[in-house]
Motif scaffolding. Structure first.
Motif, PDB file in Angstrom:
ATOM      1  N   ILE A  10      73.435  96.351 125.537  1.00 16.68           N
ATOM      2  CA  ILE A  10      72.989  96.029 124.184  1.00 16.68           C
ATOM      3  C   ILE A  10      73.388  94.615 123.813  1.00 16.68           C
ATOM      4  O   ILE A  10      72.591  93.851 123.270  1.00 16.68           O
ATOM      5  N   ILE A  11      74.627  94.244 124.144  1.00 13.85           N
ATOM      6  CA  ILE A  11      75.077  92.893 123.836  1.00 13.85           C
ATOM      7  C   ILE A  11      74.205  91.857 124.527  1.00 13.85           C
ATOM      8  O   ILE A  11      73.835  90.840 123.948  1.00 13.85           O
ATOM      9  N   PHE A  12      73.856  92.114 125.789  1.00 12.70           N
ATOM     10  CA  PHE A  12      73.142  91.116 126.566  1.00 12.70           C
ATOM     11  C   PHE A  12      71.639  91.348 126.568  1.00 12.70           C
ATOM     12  O   PHE A  12      70.937  90.769 127.407  1.00 12.70           O
ATOM     13  N   SER A  13      71.136  92.165 125.648  1.00 14.00           N
ATOM     14  CA  SER A  13      69.703  92.505 125.587  1.00 14.00           C
ATOM     15  C   SER A  13      69.171  92.823 126.977  1.00 14.00           C
ATOM     16  O   SER A  13      68.113  92.334 127.373  1.00 14.00           O
ATOM     17  N   TRP A  14      69.909  93.594 127.722  1.00 17.07           N
ATOM     18  CA  TRP A  14      69.545  93.900 129.095  1.00 17.07           C
ATOM     19  C   TRP A  14      68.660  95.144 129.090  1.00 17.07           C
ATOM     20  O   TRP A  14      69.084  96.183 128.609  1.00 17.07           O
ATOM     21  N   PRO A  15      67.434  95.055 129.586  1.00 12.82           N
ATOM     22  CA  PRO A  15      66.499  96.174 129.424  1.00 12.82           C
ATOM     23  C   PRO A  15      66.767  97.319 130.392  1.00 12.82           C
ATOM     24  O   PRO A  15      65.913  97.691 131.177  1.00 12.82           O
ATOM     25  N   GLY A  16      67.957  97.908 130.347  1.00 11.98           N
ATOM     26  CA  GLY A  16      68.312  99.006 131.249  1.00 11.98           C
ATOM     27  C   GLY A  16      68.318 100.330 130.518  1.00 11.98           C
ATOM     28  O   GLY A  16      67.858 100.440 129.379  1.00 11.98           O
ATOM     29  N   ILE A  17      68.913 101.335 131.167  1.00  9.40           N
ATOM     30  CA  ILE A  17      68.848 102.682 130.618  1.00  9.40           C
ATOM     31  C   ILE A  17      69.725 102.818 129.367  1.00  9.40           C
ATOM     32  O   ILE A  17      69.421 103.583 128.455  1.00  9.40           O
ATOM     33  N   GLY A  18      70.794 102.034 129.306  1.00 15.20           N
ATOM     34  CA  GLY A  18      71.649 102.074 128.126  1.00 15.20           C
ATOM     35  C   GLY A  18      70.912 101.589 126.888  1.00 15.20           C
ATOM     36  O   GLY A  18      70.925 102.244 125.844  1.00 15.20           O
ATOM     37  N   SER A  19      70.246 100.443 127.014  1.00 13.89           N
ATOM     38  CA  SER A  19      69.447  99.944 125.891  1.00 13.89           C
ATOM     39  C   SER A  19      68.374 100.956 125.538  1.00 13.89           C
ATOM     40  O   SER A  19      68.098 101.225 124.367  1.00 13.89           O
ATOM     41  N   TYR A  20      67.759 101.531 126.572  1.00 15.30           N
ATOM     42  CA  TYR A  20      66.659 102.476 126.347  1.00 15.30           C
ATOM     43  C   TYR A  20      67.143 103.658 125.513  1.00 15.30           C
ATOM     44  O   TYR A  20      66.519 104.015 124.509  1.00 15.30           O
ATOM     45  N   VAL A  21      68.278 104.241 125.918  1.00 15.89           N
ATOM     46  CA  VAL A  21      68.771 105.427 125.208  1.00 15.89           C
ATOM     47  C   VAL A  21      69.157 105.085 123.773  1.00 15.89           C
ATOM     48  O   VAL A  21      68.802 105.805 122.841  1.00 15.89           O
ATOM     49  N   THR A  22      69.841 103.952 123.584  1.00 13.49           N
ATOM     50  CA  THR A  22      70.266 103.645 122.205  1.00 13.49           C
ATOM     51  C   THR A  22      69.086 103.284 121.319  1.00 13.49           C
ATOM     52  O   THR A  22      69.062 103.674 120.156  1.00 13.49           O
ATOM     53  N   THR A  23      68.103 102.561 121.858  1.00 16.57           N
ATOM     54  CA  THR A  23      66.926 102.268 121.043  1.00 16.57           C
ATOM     55  C   THR A  23      66.247 103.572 120.650  1.00 16.57           C
ATOM     56  O   THR A  23      65.868 103.771 119.484  1.00 16.57           O
ATOM     57  N   ALA A  24      66.095 104.477 121.622  1.00 16.36           N
ATOM     58  CA  ALA A  24      65.453 105.755 121.351  1.00 16.36           C
ATOM     59  C   ALA A  24      66.241 106.520 120.291  1.00 16.36           C
ATOM     60  O   ALA A  24      65.673 107.133 119.393  1.00 16.36           O
ATOM     61  N   LEU A  25      67.556 106.428 120.395  1.00 19.91           N
ATOM     62  CA  LEU A  25      68.418 107.151 119.476  1.00 19.91           C
ATOM     63  C   LEU A  25      68.221 106.680 118.043  1.00 19.91           C
ATOM     64  O   LEU A  25      68.117 107.477 117.116  1.00 19.91           O
ATOM     65  N   LEU A  26      68.140 105.373 117.885  1.00 25.16           N
ATOM     66  CA  LEU A  26      68.017 104.839 116.537  1.00 25.16           C
ATOM     67  C   LEU A  26      66.652 105.148 115.939  1.00 25.16           C
ATOM     68  O   LEU A  26      66.492 105.152 114.722  1.00 25.16           O
ATOM     69  N   SER A  27      65.653 105.445 116.794  1.00 24.04           N
ATOM     70  CA  SER A  27      64.354 105.809 116.239  1.00 24.04           C
ATOM     71  C   SER A  27      64.104 107.310 116.369  1.00 24.04           C
ATOM     72  O   SER A  27      62.962 107.745 116.285  1.00 24.04           O
ATOM     73  N   ALA A  28      65.185 108.085 116.598  1.00 20.44           N
ATOM     74  CA  ALA A  28      65.111 109.547 116.635  1.00 20.44           C
ATOM     75  C   ALA A  28      64.103 110.051 117.653  1.00 20.44           C
ATOM     76  O   ALA A  28      63.432 111.048 117.447  1.00 20.44           O
TER      77      ALA A  28
END
Lengths: 303, 352
Positions: free
Chosen positions: B299-317
């Motif tokens: 998230i810090i490094f705007s790295w388009p991996g699975i971590g970013s994917y899960v947290t983005t998905a989480l914030l949009s339910a």
């Protein structure tokens, strides 16, 4: 009682009562811990943190919630704002001081919930044995198999964001190691002679577990809790950073970093200072935990 | 960990039948753990306050549409049957469709996963290559200032919030010094040059010979990977140190020294040789932990991996995406744990 006799009383090898024995052991442990400079450093940091949380209204120079947009992003050391202000003009020092309350609140709740849950599961599992043991340990394994932060994320996603839910989510991911430890301790204690003696006297399993097994699990649990605290603080800050823990305008340290992140290149102090605070507290817990382990855990002594 | 302690189970020369039984028991316990893992995500998906049907059809859909989707999702069946369907779907790699882009979650995960893999692998390399020698050095000079420094470095690694360290790294090495690339995997004008084969840019660009892209990608990955690696370094160096101390205090080392072997041979030829198996176990475990640590780093490094994917998905339910990501990370975690355990059993004669 003069000081010398009190010392003698505390250091005696022949305690006269159960309470006396407990006090002498406690005092000797304290002496050993006191000799460890780093552990004492950790302890003092934590005491300062606690005082800061209690005295927050007295210590904080400003209201942590009052915004002043004309005064936003003031640098470090500016007059009236020692640690500067954030993007809404709020005093960072005051927010930091009030934030210590949230940190302590989370840590205290998790430190109560997770070890007690683990202790219950572990001792029941170890004492009962058989299929109860198999089932409980399988459940423990399943929870251990999850990466902690990801599981906490999923729980918070369901429960909704907020401090209480963050505490529940972290506790849900934190109890399995305690269950493991408590079970291992129970297994060694269960077959010892004095437990057989108590059982022959007619004690029921409930009494044996609560009065004779739990007290002996305590020291290893305490060590583990202290060492875990650092991880719990980091997890809580991580959730706060993701916007899943404490909600704005709460001065939670992780959330403060997330807020300052947008200005990191121009106003670096907004995100840097809360991070330093998190780092200091989790370092303090690690130092104290290492020291406590040396005192309380005889197995790792000698190393 | 998911599997029982190999030492306590170790027997001398188990007969063939027992070996088979043990293999079956191991696989059984893996299967049960994975089943439990799926059960947890299933329960999370069930108790969430969002109505999965409404999320698909929208609030103004007529009752007939609602019912059709309701039956389509199998929500009229008993819970245990639904769980069965869920397992069946997951076994086929079907995590449902993302609510955001209506594409299968599994496709999304397959697309973002290589980025995480690339980051975590580089991170663990960093951790191993620096952490192991540091741990050995620290054990050999136990109590000296070298030892103190190494332990201090590890302690700081344990205490630092990873997302904050990432921010500070960006601030110093990107903002102030300009030594590395900023957030993201590539600068904007290097994007879409290299055809995607493995999804790992360093490898893709090297295969197709685009060395300018490779250099740019490297300047972007070096900072997050080394910060991530710092965490595994802390763990690996600490474990190496304690394994080495155990070996160095044993009698065969004394014998080796009495024989007059050089210190170098004693340390690397004898002591280190005996901790290799334990070390591999530790490395597999910290690799699993890196996958988790990468969530915040990404998230810090705007790295388009699975971590970013899960947290983005989480914030949009987008629960299908969250649970799918959780299952994938969880399964990899379990597999690495099992793998490290198996490595231990296979390579350490003492556990047989």
């Amino acid at each position: 009682m003069s000081e010398q006799t009190l010392l003698n009383w505390l250091l005696t090898d022949e305690p006269t009562s159960r309470r006396h024995a407990r006090l002498t052991r406690f005092y000797q442990g304290w002496l050993a811990l006191r000799a460890n400079t780093l552990a004492m450093l950790g302890l003092s940091i934590l005491i300062v943190l606690t005082l800061m949380a209690i005295l927050a209204p007295v210590l904080a120079p400003h209201d942590p919630f009052v915004q002043n947009l004309g005064n936003r992003l003031q640098p470090l050391g500016s007059t009236d704002h020692l640690l500067g202000t954030d993007s809404l003009g709020r005093d960072i020092l005051s927010r930091l001081i009030y934030g210590s309350r949230i940190t302590l609140y989370i840590v205290a709740l998790v430190a109560l919930i997770a070890p007690i849950a683990g202790l219950l599961v572990g001792t029941v599992s170890g004492y009962a044995g058989g299929w109860v043991d198999v089932i409980l340990m399988r459940i423990t394994d399943v929870f251990l198999a999850f990466p902690r932060l990801v599981l906490a994320l999923a729980f918070v996603a369901v429960l909704g964001a907020g401090i209480e839910n963050a505490v529940i989510a972290i506790s849900l991911t934190a109890w399995p190691p305690y269950a493991r430890i408590a079970r291992a301790e129970t297994l060694t204690i269960r077959s010892s002679d004095y437990i057989s003696a108590i059982r022959l006297q007619g004690a029921k399993p409930l009494r044996i577990i609560t009065k004779h097994i739990w007290p002996l699990c305590m020291s290893s649990l305490i060590v583990r809790v202290t060492l875990d605290m650092a991880g719990i603080i980091l997890a809580a800050a991580g959730l706060g950073f993701l916007g899943l823990g404490a909600q704005p305008p709460s001065p939670e340290w992780g959330a403060m970093i997330s807020e300052g992140r947008r200005f990191i290149l121009d106003s670096w102090w907004v995100a840097t200072i809360p991070g330093l605070a998190i780092f200091t507290v989790s370092l303090a817990f690690n130092l104290l935990g290492d020291g406590l382990r040396d005192v309380l855990d005889p197995k790792s002594r000698g190393q | 960990m998911a599997v029982t302690d190999p030492i306590s189970e170790g027997r001398l020369q188990a007969p063939f039948g027992q070996t088979i039984l043990r293999v079956i028991a191991t696989f059984g316990s893996i299967a049960v753990t994975m089943l439990g893992l799926l059960f947890v995500t299933f329960v999370i998906g069930r108790i969430m306050p969002i109505d999965p049907v409404l999320a698909i059809v929208g609030e103004r859909a007529p009752q007939a549409t609602y019912d059709a989707v309701y039956f389509d999702l199998g929500l009229d069946k008993p819970v245990i049957v639904q769980f069965g369907y869920y397992i069946w779907d997951v076994l086929q790699g079907d995590f449902g469709d993302s609510l955001l882009n209506a594409r299968p979650v599994s496709e999304d995960i397959a697309r973002v996963f290589p980025a995480t893999l690339e980051l975590a692998t580089l991170g663990i390399l960093f951790g191993i290559l620096i952490g192991t020698p540091l741990g050995v050095l620290s054990a050999v000079h136990q109590g000296s200032w070298i030892d103190q420094i190494v332990r201090f470095v590890a302690l700081i690694g344990y205490s630092m919030p990873i997302f904050w360290l990432g921010l500070m790294g960006l601030l110093i090495f990107y903002g102030l010094l300009g030594w590395v690339g900023g957030p993201g995997r590539l600068d904007i004008f290097f994007e879409d040059i290299v055809p995607t084969r493995t999804g790992m840019i360093l490898i893709d660009s090297a295969i197709s010979g685009h060395w300018d892209v490779f250099r740019n990608a490297f300047s972007h990955i070096i900072l997050p990977a080394s910060l991530l690696g710092y965490y595994s370094l802390a763990y690996i160096s600490r474990m190496t140190r304690s394994f080495m101390l155990e070996q160095l205090s044993s009698e065969y080392i004394l014998t080796a020294r009495v024989k007059g072997l050089s210190e170098r041979q004693v340390i690397w030829g004898h002591a280190f040789k005996n901790i290799r198996v334990q070390l591999v176990t530790v490395m597999a475990l910290s690799y699993a932990n890196l996958l988790e640590g990468s969530v915040l780093t990404e998230i810090i490094f705007s790295w388009p991996g699975i971590g970013s994917y899960v947290t983005t998905a989480l914030l949009s339910a987008d629960m299908n995406a969250v649970l799918g990501g959780t299952v994938v990370i969880g399964l990899i975690f379990v597999c690495l744990n099992v793998l490290s355990d198996l490595l231990y059993r296979i390579f350490d004669p003492r556990s047989k």
